[in-house]
Design a protein around this motif. Sequence first.
Motif, PDB file in Angstrom:
ATOM      1  N   ALA A 183      87.408  99.490 153.896  1.00  0.00           N
ATOM      2  CA  ALA A 183      86.804  99.858 152.611  1.00  0.00           C
ATOM      3  C   ALA A 183      87.109 101.304 152.263  1.00  0.00           C
ATOM      4  CB  ALA A 183      85.299  99.630 152.670  1.00  0.00           C
ATOM      5  N   ASP A 184      87.012 102.205 153.234  1.00  0.00           N
ATOM      6  CA  ASP A 184      87.295 103.621 152.991  1.00  0.00           C
ATOM      7  C   ASP A 184      88.771 103.852 152.700  1.00  0.00           C
ATOM      8  OD1 ASP A 184      84.642 104.272 153.405  1.00  0.00           O
ATOM      9  OD2 ASP A 184      84.920 104.785 155.524  1.00  0.00           O
ATOM     10  N   ARG A 185      89.620 103.156 153.446  1.00  0.00           N
ATOM     11  CA  ARG A 185      91.062 103.371 153.311  1.00  0.00           C
ATOM     12  C   ARG A 185      91.571 102.952 151.933  1.00  0.00           C
ATOM     13  NH1 ARG A 185      92.041 102.173 158.035  1.00  0.00           N
ATOM     14  NH2 ARG A 185      92.404  99.933 157.937  1.00  0.00           N
ATOM     15  N   TYR A 186      91.021 101.866 151.406  1.00  0.00           N
ATOM     16  CA  TYR A 186      91.530 101.346 150.130  1.00  0.00           C
ATOM     17  C   TYR A 186      90.576 101.566 148.961  1.00  0.00           C
ATOM     18  CZ  TYR A 186      95.006  99.101 153.057  1.00  0.00           C
ATOM     19  OH  TYR A 186      96.025  98.859 153.945  1.00  0.00           O
ATOM     20  N   GLN A 187      89.440 102.241 149.218  1.00  0.00           N
ATOM     21  CA  GLN A 187      88.468 102.540 148.166  1.00  0.00           C
ATOM     22  C   GLN A 187      88.033 101.294 147.403  1.00  0.00           C
ATOM     23  OE1 GLN A 187      86.881 105.795 147.437  1.00  0.00           O
ATOM     24  NE2 GLN A 187      87.493 105.552 149.577  1.00  0.00           N
ATOM     25  N   GLY A 188      87.643 100.285 148.172  1.00  0.00           N
ATOM     26  CA  GLY A 188      87.136  99.044 147.589  1.00  0.00           C
ATOM     27  C   GLY A 188      85.885  98.613 148.338  1.00  0.00           C
ATOM     28  N   ALA A 189      85.598  97.340 148.298  1.00  0.00           N
ATOM     29  CA  ALA A 189      84.472  96.774 149.036  1.00  0.00           C
ATOM     30  C   ALA A 189      85.009  95.715 149.992  1.00  0.00           C
ATOM     31  CB  ALA A 189      83.460  96.157 148.082  1.00  0.00           C
ATOM     32  N   VAL A 190      84.392  95.610 151.149  1.00  0.00           N
ATOM     33  CA  VAL A 190      84.771  94.595 152.136  1.00  0.00           C
ATOM     34  C   VAL A 190      83.519  93.807 152.495  1.00  0.00           C
ATOM     35  CG1 VAL A 190      85.795  94.139 154.388  1.00  0.00           C
ATOM     36  CG2 VAL A 190      86.622  96.055 153.007  1.00  0.00           C
ATOM     37  N   SER A 191      83.623  92.480 152.473  1.00  0.00           N
ATOM     38  CA  SER A 191      82.450  91.629 152.675  1.00  0.00           C
ATOM     39  C   SER A 191      82.724  90.530 153.692  1.00  0.00           C
ATOM     40  CB  SER A 191      82.033  90.978 151.349  1.00  0.00           C
ATOM     41  OG  SER A 191      81.853  91.942 150.332  1.00  0.00           O
ATOM     42  N   LEU A 192      81.679  90.178 154.421  1.00  0.00           N
ATOM     43  CA  LEU A 192      81.703  89.046 155.341  1.00  0.00           C
ATOM     44  C   LEU A 192      80.666  88.047 154.835  1.00  0.00           C
ATOM     45  CD1 LEU A 192      82.726  87.945 158.151  1.00  0.00           C
ATOM     46  CD2 LEU A 192      80.648  88.969 159.106  1.00  0.00           C
ATOM     47  N   GLY A 193      81.107  86.805 154.543  1.00  0.00           N
ATOM     48  CA  GLY A 193      80.198  85.848 153.931  1.00  0.00           C
ATOM     49  C   GLY A 193      80.166  84.506 154.627  1.00  0.00           C
ATOM     50  N   MET A 194      79.046  83.802 154.432  1.00  0.00           N
ATOM     51  CA  MET A 194      78.914  82.442 154.931  1.00  0.00           C
ATOM     52  C   MET A 194      78.395  81.557 153.808  1.00  0.00           C
ATOM     53  SD  MET A 194      75.462  82.497 157.303  1.00  0.00           S
ATOM     54  CE  MET A 194      75.614  80.738 157.617  1.00  0.00           C
ATOM     55  N   ARG A 195      78.633  80.256 153.925  1.00  0.00           N
ATOM     56  CA  ARG A 195      78.240  79.323 152.877  1.00  0.00           C
ATOM     57  C   ARG A 195      76.749  79.010 152.911  1.00  0.00           C
ATOM     58  NH1 ARG A 195      79.814  72.911 152.187  1.00  0.00           N
ATOM     59  NH2 ARG A 195      78.677  72.614 150.227  1.00  0.00           N
ATOM     60  N   ASP A 196      76.165  78.935 151.708  1.00  0.00           N
ATOM     61  CA  ASP A 196      74.800  78.440 151.535  1.00  0.00           C
ATOM     62  C   ASP A 196      74.812  77.548 150.298  1.00  0.00           C
ATOM     63  OD1 ASP A 196      72.087  77.949 151.536  1.00  0.00           O
ATOM     64  OD2 ASP A 196      71.556  79.871 150.623  1.00  0.00           O
ATOM     65  N   GLY A 197      75.021  76.253 150.502  1.00  0.00           N
ATOM     66  CA  GLY A 197      75.108  75.332 149.376  1.00  0.00           C
ATOM     67  C   GLY A 197      76.330  75.614 148.524  1.00  0.00           C
ATOM     68  N   ALA A 198      76.122  75.879 147.237  1.00  0.00           N
ATOM     69  CA  ALA A 198      77.225  76.158 146.316  1.00  0.00           C
ATOM     70  C   ALA A 198      77.483  77.654 146.182  1.00  0.00           C
ATOM     71  CB  ALA A 198      76.939  75.554 144.944  1.00  0.00           C
ATOM     72  N   ARG A 199      76.936  78.461 147.097  1.00  0.00           N
ATOM     73  CA  ARG A 199      77.108  79.903 147.031  1.00  0.00           C
ATOM     74  C   ARG A 199      77.548  80.447 148.391  1.00  0.00           C
ATOM     75  NH1 ARG A 199      75.274  81.799 142.279  1.00  0.00           N
ATOM     76  NH2 ARG A 199      75.213  83.970 142.992  1.00  0.00           N
ATOM     77  N   MET A 200      78.031  81.680 148.383  1.00  0.00           N
ATOM     78  CA  MET A 200      78.389  82.392 149.602  1.00  0.00           C
ATOM     79  C   MET A 200      77.478  83.597 149.728  1.00  0.00           C
ATOM     80  SD  MET A 200      80.934  80.632 150.916  1.00  0.00           S
ATOM     81  CE  MET A 200      81.561  81.758 152.172  1.00  0.00           C
ATOM     82  N   VAL A 201      76.824  83.726 150.881  1.00  0.00           N
ATOM     83  CA  VAL A 201      75.880  84.815 151.130  1.00  0.00           C
ATOM     84  C   VAL A 201      76.553  85.874 152.005  1.00  0.00           C
ATOM     85  CG1 VAL A 201      73.666  85.432 152.156  1.00  0.00           C
ATOM     86  CG2 VAL A 201      73.920  83.254 150.964  1.00  0.00           C
ATOM     87  N   TYR A 202      76.348  87.151 151.639  1.00  0.00           N
ATOM     88  CA  TYR A 202      76.947  88.237 152.400  1.00  0.00           C
ATOM     89  C   TYR A 202      76.119  88.563 153.649  1.00  0.00           C
ATOM     90  CZ  TYR A 202      79.951  89.241 148.379  1.00  0.00           C
ATOM     91  OH  TYR A 202      80.870  89.150 147.367  1.00  0.00           O
ATOM     92  N   LEU A 203      76.754  88.445 154.810  1.00  0.00           N
ATOM     93  CA  LEU A 203      76.145  88.847 156.077  1.00  0.00           C
ATOM     94  C   LEU A 203      76.376  90.325 156.348  1.00  0.00           C
ATOM     95  CD1 LEU A 203      77.356  85.880 158.301  1.00  0.00           C
ATOM     96  CD2 LEU A 203      75.132  86.118 157.190  1.00  0.00           C
ATOM     97  N   GLN A 204      77.472  90.850 155.817  1.00  0.00           N
ATOM     98  CA  GLN A 204      77.808  92.259 155.957  1.00  0.00           C
ATOM     99  C   GLN A 204      78.608  92.680 154.728  1.00  0.00           C
ATOM    100  OE1 GLN A 204      77.005  95.271 157.022  1.00  0.00           O
ATOM    101  NE2 GLN A 204      77.257  94.675 159.188  1.00  0.00           N
ATOM    102  N   ARG A 205      78.392  93.901 154.276  1.00  0.00           N
ATOM    103  CA  ARG A 205      79.158  94.407 153.133  1.00  0.00           C
ATOM    104  C   ARG A 205      79.293  95.916 153.264  1.00  0.00           C
ATOM    105  NH1 ARG A 205      81.129  92.987 148.055  1.00  0.00           N
ATOM    106  NH2 ARG A 205      80.861  94.538 146.400  1.00  0.00           N
ATOM    107  N   CYS A 206      80.519  96.398 153.114  1.00  0.00           N
ATOM    108  CA  CYS A 206      80.811  97.821 153.241  1.00  0.00           C
ATOM    109  C   CYS A 206      81.485  98.317 151.970  1.00  0.00           C
ATOM    110  CB  CYS A 206      81.721  98.073 154.442  1.00  0.00           C
ATOM    111  SG  CYS A 206      80.989  97.573 156.023  1.00  0.00           S
ATOM    112  N   GLN A 207      81.081  99.472 151.493  1.00  0.00           N
ATOM    113  CA  GLN A 207      81.617 100.056 150.263  1.00  0.00           C
ATOM    114  C   GLN A 207      82.484 101.261 150.581  1.00  0.00           C
ATOM    115  OE1 GLN A 207      79.840  97.671 147.129  1.00  0.00           O
ATOM    116  NE2 GLN A 207      81.186  99.429 146.933  1.00  0.00           N
TER     117      GLN A 207
END
Length: 260
Positions: free
Chosen positions: A103-127
């Motif tokens: 995230a720091d190197r590319y100045q974006g956001a990085v997320s780790l997600g898992m499925r919950d029905g029709a959505r994906m929930v973030y377990l970890q997120r870095c800005q």
Amino acid sequence: MTEKSLKDKDRQYVTALGRGLQILRCFTRATPALGTAEIARLTGIPQPTVWRLCHTLMVDGYLVSSDRSDKLSPGIPVLSLGYAAIAGTPVAELARADMQAIADRYQGAVSLGMRDGARMVYLQRCQGSSIVLRDLTVGSSVPLSSSVTGWAYVAGLSERKREELFRELQDAEEQNWPELLPKIRHALEGYKHNGYIVNKGSLHEQINAVAVPILSLDGATLLSLSSGGISQLFDDAKLAEIGRELKQLAAKLAPALRAV
């Protein structure tokens, strides 16, 4: 066979419990407080049934009423369950340092997600930049059908499970599905060649993103690792570069991934 039809045939499935959990899933960062009429509309459950279920959840503290309106909000026990689920997923903490570095190197956001029905929930997120969707944090969710996190999850499925999921999403998305499905299939074709999924502007018009699936060694758990940023900076070359880094991180994390 869809998830609904499997539930209908499962004699061990407790419909009332399933409906109660369905109600709790209606509460998100975007909809933190809801009335019973709104819940009935979102779930398709008859309003009298919604009221009885909500009353039970209120008695047990999982929902609380607002003093200033007739709307309901999640209670502390729901938050405890959510934090317990996240804390019980060690891969989220193991991934954090590497995710933050990307995230720091590319100045974006990085997320780790898992499925919950029709959505994906973030377990970890870095800005890595304040420009990128600051309102999305750990515990936030995004639509599986239009997010790069969701598309990476689809990419990690077997062909049979993928088609089953498509039938579920068709029911959930209704009018949007004819437009979304070709985009997902196109992204999957790219995944076959590159090993990563690209999503340009599908979830947010000005955001481009790239993601990869993470499959546990026993095949029991499937997560998604993604990175996104503003389209002016996240061009094809940068997406490809980040995609390769995400693939390396996914390979590093897969052995540590356990059932969640």
